[in-house]
Design a protein around this motif. Structure first.
Motif, PDB file in Angstrom:
ATOM      1  N   SER A 201      41.083  32.881  33.698  1.00  0.00           N
ATOM      2  CA  SER A 201      40.990  33.988  34.643  1.00  0.00           C
ATOM      3  C   SER A 201      39.727  33.853  35.484  1.00  0.00           C
ATOM      4  O   SER A 201      38.647  33.572  34.978  1.00  0.00           O
TER       5      SER A 201
ATOM      6  N   ARG B  29      37.941  36.076  36.786  1.00  0.00           N
ATOM      7  CA  ARG B  29      36.868  37.029  36.505  1.00  0.00           C
ATOM      8  C   ARG B  29      36.270  36.858  35.108  1.00  0.00           C
ATOM      9  O   ARG B  29      35.407  37.641  34.702  1.00  0.00           O
ATOM     10  N   ALA B  30      36.744  35.844  34.378  1.00  0.00           N
ATOM     11  CA  ALA B  30      36.283  35.690  32.995  1.00  0.00           C
ATOM     12  C   ALA B  30      34.884  35.099  32.899  1.00  0.00           C
ATOM     13  O   ALA B  30      34.192  35.286  31.902  1.00  0.00           O
TER      14      ALA B  30
ATOM     15  N   ARG C 160      43.536  29.914  28.451  1.00  0.00           N
ATOM     16  CA  ARG C 160      44.946  29.998  28.062  1.00  0.00           C
ATOM     17  C   ARG C 160      45.648  28.685  28.378  1.00  0.00           C
ATOM     18  O   ARG C 160      45.216  27.925  29.241  1.00  0.00           O
TER      19      ARG C 160
ATOM     20  N   VAL D 150      50.169  36.941  33.077  1.00  0.00           N
ATOM     21  CA  VAL D 150      50.092  38.073  34.014  1.00  0.00           C
ATOM     22  C   VAL D 150      48.939  39.010  33.695  1.00  0.00           C
ATOM     23  O   VAL D 150      48.456  39.726  34.567  1.00  0.00           O
ATOM     24  N   THR D 151      48.501  39.021  32.442  1.00  0.00           N
ATOM     25  CA  THR D 151      47.436  39.951  32.053  1.00  0.00           C
ATOM     26  C   THR D 151      46.037  39.417  32.342  1.00  0.00           C
ATOM     27  O   THR D 151      45.050  40.047  31.980  1.00  0.00           O
ATOM     28  N   GLU D 152      45.960  38.247  32.994  1.00  0.00           N
ATOM     29  CA  GLU D 152      44.650  37.650  33.263  1.00  0.00           C
ATOM     30  C   GLU D 152      44.239  37.752  34.727  1.00  0.00           C
ATOM     31  O   GLU D 152      43.123  37.372  35.077  1.00  0.00           O
ATOM     32  N   GLY D 153      45.132  38.222  35.589  1.00  0.00           N
ATOM     33  CA  GLY D 153      44.808  38.258  37.017  1.00  0.00           C
ATOM     34  C   GLY D 153      44.797  36.861  37.591  1.00  0.00           C
ATOM     35  O   GLY D 153      45.343  35.929  36.991  1.00  0.00           O
TER      36      GLY D 153
END
Lengths: 275, 275
Positions: free
Chosen positions: A190, A192-193, A161, A166-169
């Protein structure tokens, strides 16, 4: 499933294989699915293999033994790829694509799923045999090409991004320098990605000096992940050698001229066709 | 192309049809391609039709007459769609998806091209028979679903940007109110991206109060274009009726609870399955 005749099996197996590229499918899957003997399934696959390979759709790999099965690897032959890219160059050279500042309008072409699918198949072919775990791109315009490539490789997509969302942690952010404008930007991924040690194919729609791709390479370093390759749809040739931040990449199209005064664009097949 | 046997024709025609959904392909295309009689091609198509429809892959429509031909319309039967969505709900209910602020991490699922393809096929099925010219989404996370849907419908994608980009040429920008946060945002669409009177299917990954989708609807007004439908992957049920800015949409999944205290998520099939 009810017992199918060979003609019906061929139709069903064809769609089944096309839907699951790179998946190793045991012959027993098909034998059970159709209530057919493995030997019949093998004969079916021989027919499919002949057509797939004859039509330049890709390979059908058969692996013998207990852990064996069949795997469809999409690949586009060089002559088909070149014909596709030459058509694309013709579309890119339409003079009404020139925007103020010498930019090129490409959103209509990037908006065609079938065109993206073909381009993704060529990039997947270019990295045939390379070990890849995941395809990565940065928002926004490279996303359809990244998904098209990943679909052909049977792999997931990781999306970088521009801002931390906020939606990525929790996320790792880096700053990078756009090579052509020397301006500073941020990109963020992110936590965890991406797993450590992942081998990553970077895909984007457009590359000038390579600053954005360079940023993704740096970001991979933060994840202890590795670059397996870089594939771009269009590269701009209007970059001095010493300005180029990245040298190892595959391009399908090279723009050699975007002249807004005389409204002339020159597009040629990229380095994939000259290597 | 050299003359193919029926078994070979079936494999080739299957991939040809799957690659070009919604395209009307004249029988003569196949007859010429294979050096076969039209009557043989018709028999081949009858076999393919039987398998496609028997396996729930979609319809094969045959149009008679001089302007006739065959057209593959991908459609997923309700029971297959529900099984897919129930699996998806199970994945969404994994408690480690809960992020600070009660957001849900979905990027891993959105990063799977095959999952997107299935979801896109369901949304395409939901709008079966509706006249649509183009699929629209706003960056970023709805893009893969929009492309997957458009691919199944054989249509292009129009991408709305959050900011006006130099690579888009002149653009129309609007402000819209995010329904859940009551904050003001901007979205922007290139003037040349959309023809007047276009019939547009709006697709997005997530909808809460519907402010973003509402913004796209308003943007369509600026282009004298029409909303043909709205399809979202996940809707949040945590919205008061009077807060909802949009009432006419199709959702595949409905989140009824995201409780970050007890770390519990409840996901259920969306309104597509209850209408």
């Amino acid at each position: 499933m009810k017992k199918l005749k060979r003609s019906q099996r061929l139709v069903d197996m064809t769609q089944f294989l096309l839907e699951k590229p790179h998946d190793l499918l045991p012959l027993s899957t098909f034998a059970e699915r159709y209530g057919a003997a493995k030997s019949s399934v093998s004969e079916d696959l021989a027919i499919i293999k002949e057509v797939f390979e004859g039509e330049g759709m890709g390979e059908l790999q058969t692996l013998a033994g207990a852990a064996g099965g069949v795997r469809y690897i999409p690949r586009m032959p060089m002559d088909m790829a070149l014909a596709f890219v030459n058509r694309l160059c013709g579309q890119l050279e339409q003079s009404d694509r020139i925007l103020p500042g010498g930019y090129l309008y490409m959103s209509d072409l990037l908006g065609l799923p079938s065109l993206m699918e073909q381009a993704g198949k060529i990039i997947a072919t270019a990295f045939y045999g390379v070990e890849i775990d995941v395809v990565m791109t940065v928002e926004t315009k490279g996303i359809p090409l990244a998904y098209a490539t990943a679909a052909q490789l049977g792999l997931p997509v990781v999306l970088v991004r521009r801002d931390h969302q906020v939606t990525e942690g929790s996320a790792v952010s880096i700053n990078y320098v756009s090579g052509s404008h020397k301006s500073i930007h941020t990109m963020s991924l992110s936590r965890r990605a991406l797993r450590e040690k992942s081998r990553v194919l970077i895909v984007d729609d457009f590359m000038k000096a390579g600053g954005t791709v360079r940023g993704m390479v740096d970001l991979l370093g933060e994840f202890n992940a590795e670059v397996a390759g870089v594939g771009v749809l269009v590269e701009s040739g209007a970059v001095e050698k010493e300005e180029r931040l990245l040298h190892d990449y595959v391009s399908l199209v090279k723009l050699t001229e975007v002249d807004s005064k005389v409204r002339r664009i020159s597009a040629h097949p990229g380095n994939y066709f000259s290597s």
